[in-house]
Design a protein around this motif. Sequence first.
Motif, PDB file in Angstrom:
ATOM      1  N   VAL A  72     -27.220  10.712  33.180  1.00 22.81           N
ATOM      2  CA  VAL A  72     -27.106   9.517  33.807  1.00 22.81           C
ATOM      3  C   VAL A  72     -28.452   8.973  34.268  1.00 22.81           C
ATOM      4  N   PHE A  73     -29.576  10.032  34.332  1.00 23.29           N
ATOM      5  CA  PHE A  73     -31.011   9.574  34.573  1.00 23.29           C
ATOM      6  C   PHE A  73     -31.525   9.157  33.407  1.00 23.29           C
ATOM      7  N   SER A  74     -31.268   9.671  32.435  1.00 23.43           N
ATOM      8  CA  SER A  74     -31.620   9.270  31.045  1.00 23.43           C
ATOM      9  C   SER A  74     -31.169   7.963  30.645  1.00 23.43           C
ATOM     10  N   ALA A  75     -29.973   7.776  30.799  1.00 18.22           N
ATOM     11  CA  ALA A  75     -29.240   6.550  30.091  1.00 18.22           C
ATOM     12  C   ALA A  75     -29.208   5.332  31.022  1.00 18.22           C
ATOM     13  N   SER A  76     -29.415   5.641  32.143  1.00  8.95           N
ATOM     14  CA  SER A  76     -29.599   4.290  32.953  1.00  8.95           C
ATOM     15  C   SER A  76     -30.983   3.476  33.374  1.00  8.95           C
ATOM     16  N   LEU A  81     -33.894  -0.966  34.993  1.00 13.88           N
ATOM     17  CA  LEU A  81     -35.284  -1.899  34.921  1.00 13.88           C
ATOM     18  C   LEU A  81     -34.985  -3.325  34.573  1.00 13.88           C
ATOM     19  N   GLN A  82     -33.954  -3.606  33.759  1.00  9.95           N
ATOM     20  CA  GLN A  82     -33.425  -4.860  33.209  1.00  9.95           C
ATOM     21  C   GLN A  82     -32.895  -5.471  34.391  1.00  9.95           C
ATOM     22  N   SER A  83     -32.472  -4.939  35.339  1.00  4.89           N
ATOM     23  CA  SER A  83     -31.635  -5.486  36.442  1.00  4.89           C
ATOM     24  C   SER A  83     -32.581  -5.714  37.669  1.00  4.89           C
ATOM     25  N   GLY A  84     -34.106  -5.561  37.377  1.00  8.46           N
ATOM     26  CA  GLY A  84     -35.072  -5.589  38.353  1.00  8.46           C
ATOM     27  C   GLY A  84     -34.839  -4.525  39.679  1.00  8.46           C
ATOM     28  N   LEU A  85     -34.280  -3.268  39.240  1.00  3.54           N
ATOM     29  CA  LEU A  85     -34.259  -2.318  40.105  1.00  3.54           C
ATOM     30  C   LEU A  85     -35.099  -1.248  39.836  1.00  3.54           C
ATOM     31  N   ALA A  86     -35.431  -0.110  40.431  1.00  2.00           N
ATOM     32  CA  ALA A  86     -35.946   0.986  40.153  1.00  2.00           C
ATOM     33  C   ALA A  86     -35.456   2.024  39.178  1.00  2.00           C
ATOM     34  N   SER A  87     -36.162   2.576  38.506  1.00  2.00           N
ATOM     35  CA  SER A  87     -35.705   3.175  37.308  1.00  2.00           C
ATOM     36  C   SER A  87     -34.818   4.374  37.542  1.00  2.00           C
ATOM     37  N   THR A  88     -34.872   4.870  38.923  1.00  2.00           N
ATOM     38  CA  THR A  88     -33.978   5.919  39.457  1.00  2.00           C
ATOM     39  C   THR A  88     -32.959   5.451  40.372  1.00  2.00           C
ATOM     40  N   TYR A  89     -32.644   4.073  40.166  1.00  2.00           N
ATOM     41  CA  TYR A  89     -31.641   3.584  41.122  1.00  2.00           C
ATOM     42  C   TYR A  89     -30.258   4.281  40.998  1.00  2.00           C
ATOM     43  N   TYR A  90     -29.795   4.153  39.745  1.00  2.00           N
ATOM     44  CA  TYR A  90     -28.376   4.765  39.411  1.00  2.00           C
ATOM     45  C   TYR A  90     -28.515   6.319  39.587  1.00  2.00           C
ATOM     46  N   PHE A  91     -29.512   6.917  39.326  1.00  2.00           N
ATOM     47  CA  PHE A  91     -29.644   8.244  39.427  1.00  2.00           C
ATOM     48  C   PHE A  91     -29.559   8.767  40.797  1.00  2.00           C
ATOM     49  N   GLN A  94     -26.076   8.521  41.901  1.00  2.00           N
ATOM     50  CA  GLN A  94     -25.154   9.592  41.692  1.00  2.00           C
ATOM     51  C   GLN A  94     -25.550  10.891  41.964  1.00  2.00           C
ATOM     52  N   LEU A  95     -26.819  11.193  42.577  1.00  2.00           N
ATOM     53  CA  LEU A  95     -27.404  12.379  42.950  1.00  2.00           C
ATOM     54  C   LEU A  95     -26.412  12.598  44.351  1.00  2.00           C
ATOM     55  N   VAL A  96     -26.512  11.570  45.286  1.00  2.00           N
ATOM     56  CA  VAL A  96     -25.649  11.462  46.410  1.00  2.00           C
ATOM     57  C   VAL A  96     -24.421  11.805  46.503  1.00  2.00           C
ATOM     58  N   ALA A  97     -23.682  11.029  45.403  1.00  2.00           N
ATOM     59  CA  ALA A  97     -22.233  11.389  45.182  1.00  2.00           C
ATOM     60  C   ALA A  97     -21.996  12.550  44.791  1.00  2.00           C
ATOM     61  N   ALA A  98     -22.995  13.318  44.125  1.00  2.00           N
ATOM     62  CA  ALA A  98     -22.955  14.710  43.580  1.00  2.00           C
ATOM     63  C   ALA A  98     -22.628  15.467  44.695  1.00  2.00           C
ATOM     64  N   ALA A  99     -23.759  15.475  45.874  1.00  2.00           N
ATOM     65  CA  ALA A  99     -23.930  16.362  46.860  1.00  2.00           C
ATOM     66  C   ALA A  99     -22.677  15.969  47.746  1.00  2.00           C
ATOM     67  N   LEU A 100     -22.056  15.020  47.920  1.00  2.00           N
ATOM     68  CA  LEU A 100     -20.951  14.681  48.457  1.00  2.00           C
ATOM     69  C   LEU A 100     -19.770  15.435  47.884  1.00  2.00           C
ATOM     70  N   GLY A 101     -19.561  15.359  46.819  1.00  2.00           N
ATOM     71  CA  GLY A 101     -18.634  15.847  45.935  1.00  2.00           C
ATOM     72  C   GLY A 101     -18.764  17.549  45.968  1.00  2.00           C
ATOM     73  N   ALA A 102     -19.915  17.905  46.182  1.00  2.00           N
ATOM     74  CA  ALA A 102     -20.180  19.564  46.194  1.00  2.00           C
ATOM     75  C   ALA A 102     -19.600  19.970  47.618  1.00  2.00           C
ATOM     76  N   VAL A 103     -19.799  19.194  48.786  1.00  2.00           N
ATOM     77  CA  VAL A 103     -19.041  19.332  49.972  1.00  2.00           C
ATOM     78  C   VAL A 103     -17.356  19.547  49.844  1.00  2.00           C
ATOM     79  N   LEU A 104     -17.099  18.449  49.148  1.00  2.00           N
ATOM     80  CA  LEU A 104     -15.640  18.252  49.144  1.00  2.00           C
ATOM     81  C   LEU A 104     -15.212  19.637  48.113  1.00  2.00           C
ATOM     82  N   LEU A 105     -15.680  19.878  47.295  1.00  2.00           N
ATOM     83  CA  LEU A 105     -15.484  20.955  46.275  1.00  2.00           C
ATOM     84  C   LEU A 105     -15.251  22.251  47.016  1.00  2.00           C
ATOM     85  N   LEU A 106     -16.497  22.645  47.936  1.00  2.00           N
ATOM     86  CA  LEU A 106     -16.495  23.911  48.637  1.00  2.00           C
ATOM     87  C   LEU A 106     -15.522  23.471  49.673  1.00  2.00           C
TER      88      LEU A 106
END
Length: 463
Positions: A72-76, A81-91, A94-106
């Motif tokens: 996701v970091f590589s592909a987004s 950048l084309q949308s005027g956002l930071a290059s790590t915006y989508y990453f 997704q990292l926040v969602a993965a952290a919340l998902g890890a809590v739900l998984l546990l």
Amino acid sequence: MTARSAKPPTPRRTSTRPAPPRESGRPRATAGSTAPQRLFLRAKRAWDRPLTAYYLILGGSLILTVLGLVMVFSASQIQALQSGLASTYYFRKQLVAAALGAVLLLAAARMPLRLHRALAYPLLAGSVFLMCLVQVPGIGQTVNGNRNWIYLGGPFQAQPSEFAKLALVLWGADLLARKGEKKMLAQWKHLLVPLVPVGLLLLALIMLGGDMGTAIILAAVLFGLLWLAGAPTRLFTGVLAAAVTAGAFLIVSSPNRMSRLGCIAATEPGRDDQCWQAVHGIYALASGGWFGSGLGASMEKWGQLPEPHTDFIFAVTGEELGLAGTLSVLALFAALGYAGIRVAGRSEEPFVRYAAGGVTTWITAQAVINIGAVLGLLPIAGVPLPLFSYGGSALLPTMFAVGLLIAFARSDPAARVALAVRQPALRLRTGGGPGVLRPGATYGRRSKKTMRRRATRPPSGER
């Protein structure tokens, strides 16, 4: 005196007791076996261990999620950048969602079965309510032609139909388990009602927004539950034929869906570039070679390939990591699917069997639809790759579902004993007590290694 003749020695009796038979389930390597045979037998013994499914689910889902974050970091970056956002915006999202998902998984992995079953009805009611809100003007949002999003404020949106998959799995498993305890599944009306009407309600709410890809996955989960419940072949075939007929009508009645159907195995963009995304997905895979062009070196993500970090992230993976990377992703999904089938097939608890089979059907069907579309074998359905593509609404319920599989794998009696042995603080005593394996005891009754149970067979209860 005459000397006594020496008494001849008494010959020893040879034991005629037969040698103890070997365990048929654990073949042992003989002295004359070759190295490949010994390696195969050793791998077979390791594959049949009680914790194999547990480690496959935990390790496979963890690797898929981490590798998905990297891709996701590589592909987004370029699209951000084309949308005027930071290059790590989508990453970062997704990292926040993965952290919340890890809590739900546990949390899901530690919940008892009764709490999982108690969540079924509130989750189903909440999903139906949110999908109704999607159709309210001013609340529901339209993305890529599908009205299936709810605006939450700021950069956050939610897709209630993703949570409907989890709701259908839990509610359907609880419903079928309770009916099985009362021996009601032998009658087709109790087998279909209210499971099928509620499933059709969810499908109708999803199709109001035009999201046929999610509807297909939800239908696959519904058919998976019916198959696991032991639906008669005639009944199962009839419902399947009705679903295929309805799906064909929905495809023919929509020019957009017909154009997507015409892009299967396309090698040219076609008229008005209607097959642009499908063709450039094939270009990305073809340019990857054996080991890819290198992480971050994709050319198709520079504006040529639409949705490179969501629906077509598998194409960017093939371009940057090559055939080795794509086969690794396929192997991880295959291992996850096998582990889910093994958990469902070895469980004697009806709810565990239905829920594990439903989750496995959900994840594998969605992965097949996504990867098949990228490979040009299936029409583009607009569904993300589970645990891999960008999207918190898809990642959170999927990680909770993986936590369910982990909980089910841990609940097996043999797995519980094996986990207790690996805990240094827990010592297995030879005396009594809960959770203690006595000398000579076995792991429990061997169950049939099959997921499907006939509806006429009474439930065996929890082991």
